[in-house]
Scaffold this motif. Structure first.
Motif, short mmCIF file in Angstrom:
data_model
loop_
_atom_site.label_atom_id
_atom_site.label_comp_id
_atom_site.label_asym_id
_atom_site.label_seq_id
_atom_site.Cartn_x
_atom_site.Cartn_y
_atom_site.Cartn_z
N PHE A 112 -12.28 0.06 -2.41
CA PHE A 112 -12.27 0.59 -3.77
C PHE A 112 -13.48 1.50 -3.96
O PHE A 112 -14.55 1.28 -3.38
CB PHE A 112 -12.33 -0.53 -4.81
CG PHE A 112 -11.15 -1.47 -4.76
CD1 PHE A 112 -10.03 -1.24 -5.53
CD2 PHE A 112 -11.17 -2.59 -3.92
CE1 PHE A 112 -8.94 -2.10 -5.48
CE2 PHE A 112 -10.10 -3.45 -3.86
CZ PHE A 112 -8.98 -3.21 -4.65
N LEU A 113 -13.31 2.53 -4.78
CA LEU A 113 -14.40 3.43 -5.14
C LEU A 113 -14.44 3.54 -6.66
O LEU A 113 -13.46 3.93 -7.29
CB LEU A 113 -14.20 4.81 -4.52
CG LEU A 113 -15.26 5.86 -4.89
CD1 LEU A 113 -16.60 5.52 -4.25
CD2 LEU A 113 -14.80 7.26 -4.46
N LEU A 120 -10.75 4.14 -7.74
CA LEU A 120 -9.79 4.56 -6.73
C LEU A 120 -9.52 3.39 -5.80
O LEU A 120 -10.44 2.84 -5.20
CB LEU A 120 -10.35 5.73 -5.92
CG LEU A 120 -10.66 7.04 -6.65
CD1 LEU A 120 -11.13 8.08 -5.66
CD2 LEU A 120 -9.45 7.54 -7.39
N SER A 121 -8.25 3.00 -5.69
CA SER A 121 -7.85 1.92 -4.79
C SER A 121 -7.20 2.53 -3.56
O SER A 121 -6.09 3.07 -3.64
CB SER A 121 -6.87 0.98 -5.50
OG SER A 121 -7.42 0.50 -6.72
N PHE A 122 -7.88 2.47 -2.44
CA PHE A 122 -7.36 3.06 -1.21
C PHE A 122 -6.35 2.11 -0.56
O PHE A 122 -6.49 0.89 -0.63
CB PHE A 122 -8.50 3.34 -0.24
CG PHE A 122 -9.42 4.44 -0.70
CD1 PHE A 122 -9.15 5.75 -0.39
CD2 PHE A 122 -10.55 4.15 -1.46
CE1 PHE A 122 -9.99 6.77 -0.81
CE2 PHE A 122 -11.39 5.15 -1.88
CZ PHE A 122 -11.12 6.47 -1.57
N PRO A 123 -5.34 2.65 0.07
CA PRO A 123 -4.34 1.79 0.71
C PRO A 123 -4.88 1.15 1.98
O PRO A 123 -5.85 1.64 2.58
CB PRO A 123 -3.20 2.77 1.03
CG PRO A 123 -3.88 4.08 1.20
CD PRO A 123 -5.05 4.08 0.24
N LYS A 124 -4.23 0.09 2.37
CA LYS A 124 -4.56 -0.52 3.65
C LYS A 124 -3.94 0.32 4.77
O LYS A 124 -3.01 1.10 4.54
CB LYS A 124 -4.03 -1.96 3.71
CG LYS A 124 -4.67 -2.86 2.64
CD LYS A 124 -4.10 -4.26 2.69
CE LYS A 124 -4.73 -5.14 1.61
NZ LYS A 124 -4.18 -6.50 1.60
N GLN A 125 -4.43 0.14 5.96
CA GLN A 125 -4.03 1.00 7.08
C GLN A 125 -2.53 0.93 7.35
O GLN A 125 -1.89 1.95 7.63
CB GLN A 125 -4.81 0.64 8.34
CG GLN A 125 -4.53 1.59 9.51
CD GLN A 125 -5.54 1.42 10.62
OE1 GLN A 125 -6.49 0.68 10.47
NE2 GLN A 125 -5.34 2.11 11.72
N ASN A 126 -1.94 -0.26 7.24
CA ASN A 126 -0.51 -0.38 7.56
C ASN A 126 0.39 0.27 6.52
O ASN A 126 1.59 0.40 6.73
CB ASN A 126 -0.11 -1.85 7.74
CG ASN A 126 -0.42 -2.69 6.51
OD1 ASN A 126 -0.89 -2.17 5.50
ND2 ASN A 126 -0.18 -3.99 6.60
N GLU A 127 -0.17 0.67 5.39
CA GLU A 127 0.63 1.34 4.36
C GLU A 127 0.84 2.81 4.67
O GLU A 127 1.61 3.49 4.00
CB GLU A 127 -0.04 1.18 2.99
CG GLU A 127 -0.11 -0.27 2.50
CD GLU A 127 -0.78 -0.37 1.14
OE1 GLU A 127 -0.48 0.46 0.28
OE2 GLU A 127 -1.62 -1.27 0.96
N PHE A 128 0.19 3.34 5.68
CA PHE A 128 0.30 4.75 6.04
C PHE A 128 1.34 5.01 7.12
O PHE A 128 1.41 6.11 7.65
CB PHE A 128 -1.06 5.28 6.51
CG PHE A 128 -1.95 5.70 5.40
CD1 PHE A 128 -1.69 6.85 4.67
CD2 PHE A 128 -3.07 4.94 5.08
CE1 PHE A 128 -2.53 7.25 3.65
CE2 PHE A 128 -3.90 5.34 4.06
CZ PHE A 128 -3.65 6.49 3.34
N VAL A 129 2.14 4.03 7.44
CA VAL A 129 3.08 4.16 8.55
C VAL A 129 4.02 5.34 8.34
O VAL A 129 4.34 6.08 9.28
CB VAL A 129 3.89 2.86 8.73
CG1 VAL A 129 4.99 3.05 9.78
CG2 VAL A 129 2.96 1.73 9.13
#
Length: 334
Positions: free
Chosen positions: A253-254, A320-329
């Motif tokens: 989060f930012l 800003l809530s950044f997605p987790k890595q597996n959400e970028f598939v």
């Protein structure tokens, strides 16, 4: 559809009913004609007529039911084939109108692309004299005049940058490159961009970045942070803007926290709407109502969620809530 069909055929139904009543009436007043057999024939005729109506209903309404289910797109494959001369007339008219609309749409798209390319070219051309102007401003000895010139130069630069990214938003999916980006580098670069504005307003920064690397697109993430920072600076007086990053449950989060005038709670649901400024300060000319809208639009393809908490007179917190890595598939570039 049944009601429409019966309404359309009501004159024929009434004619059939009138003929049956007329035959029964003749048999009733004419003793030479047996009434019973005529009544039996009328009953059989009525049954056959009902069966005929049912058959015609399914046959004649198939075309119009497909029109009713048609989503008004330019794809005519969903429309059933006509089976009668009148349906053929309707189908031919729709086909001709659709062809005209397709041609007009194609022409409009070409014009829009040309206008967008011309605007992007113009923006890039304007950046050249802006760069020269910045160098000239740097040679101004009057510090007060230099500060005002820097602020006006920055406003022009940010407006041009906003227009440039707004035009690119329509094809942002083609421009994404997802990678590990250094959040600290992006934040400090954007702060440096608005440094002269912050000095003039007496605004400082309190930065605490526990997480320095995030998975995102560097260019578009910079644009989002730039919009949020300029918004915070615009509506703040001499104070510190806090920028902090942290992790919770494996998600980054930012937070960008200002001590500005805040946002009226009734305005919060609308702050990301295009063109919305404020109901509290509706006559304010400095606000364009486009920065947060563009930030939200750019954040969506990056799977970044933007949340805002604010109260009048108590500042604003943007997260800003950044997605987790597996959400970028499913994103390009991975």
């Amino acid at each position: 559809m049944i009601r429409n069909f019966l309404t359309e055929r009501v004159s024929w139904i009434l004619l059939f009913a009138a003929l049956q009543v007329f035959g029964l009436f003749i048999a009733y007043i004419d003793a030479a004609i047996p009434f019973g057999p005529i009544l039996y024939i009328s009953f059989l005729s009525f049954l056959l007529f009902v069966v005929f109506l049912c058959f015609r209903y399914f046959k004649e309404t198939r075309f119009y039911r497909s029109l009713e289910d048609w989503e008004s797109s330019l794809d005519l494959s969903e429309v059933a084939e006509p089976v009668s001369p009148f349906e053929t007339i309707v189908e031919r008219s729709i086909t001709e109108q659709t062809a005209l609309l397709k041609a007009e749409l194609s022409e409009n798209r070409i014009h829009l692309e040309e206008e967008k390319d011309d605007l992007l070219s113009w923006i890039h051309e304007v950046k050249t004299p802006l760069t020269a102007m910045q160098l000239m401003i740097g040679r101004v000895e009057n510090e007060s005049l230099k500060a005002h010139l820097n602020q006006e130069w920055l406003r022009i630069h940010l407006l041009l940058d906003q227009q440039l990214h707004q035009k690119r938003l329509t094809v942002i999916e083609n421009d994404l490159y997802i990678e590990q980006v250094n959040l600290e580098s992006i934040v400090f670069t954007e702060i440096k961009t608005v440094q002269s504005w912050c000095i003039q307003k007496g605004i400082g920064f309190d930065i605490q970045l526990d997480i320095t690397d995030v998975l995102s697109d560097a260019k578009w993430l910079s644009f989002i942070i730039r919009q949020l920072l300029t918004n915070a600076i615009k509506y703040s007086d001499a104070s510190d803007i806090q920028i902090r990053s942290y992790s919770q449950d494996g998600q980054t989060f930012l937070d960008i926290v200002d001590q500005g005038r805040g946002i009226d709670p009734k305005d919060l649901p609308r702050i990301f709407d295009k063109g919305f400024t404020s109901t509290t300060n509706h006559r304010e000319l400095a606000s364009t109502g486009i920065g947060l809208y563009l930030a939200k639009k750019a954040a969506a393809p990056l799977l970044i969620k933007i949340d805002v908490e604010s109260q009048i007179g108590q500042g604003t917190t943007v997260t800003l809530s950044f997605p987790k890595q597996n959400e970028f598939v499913n994103l390009q570039g991975m």
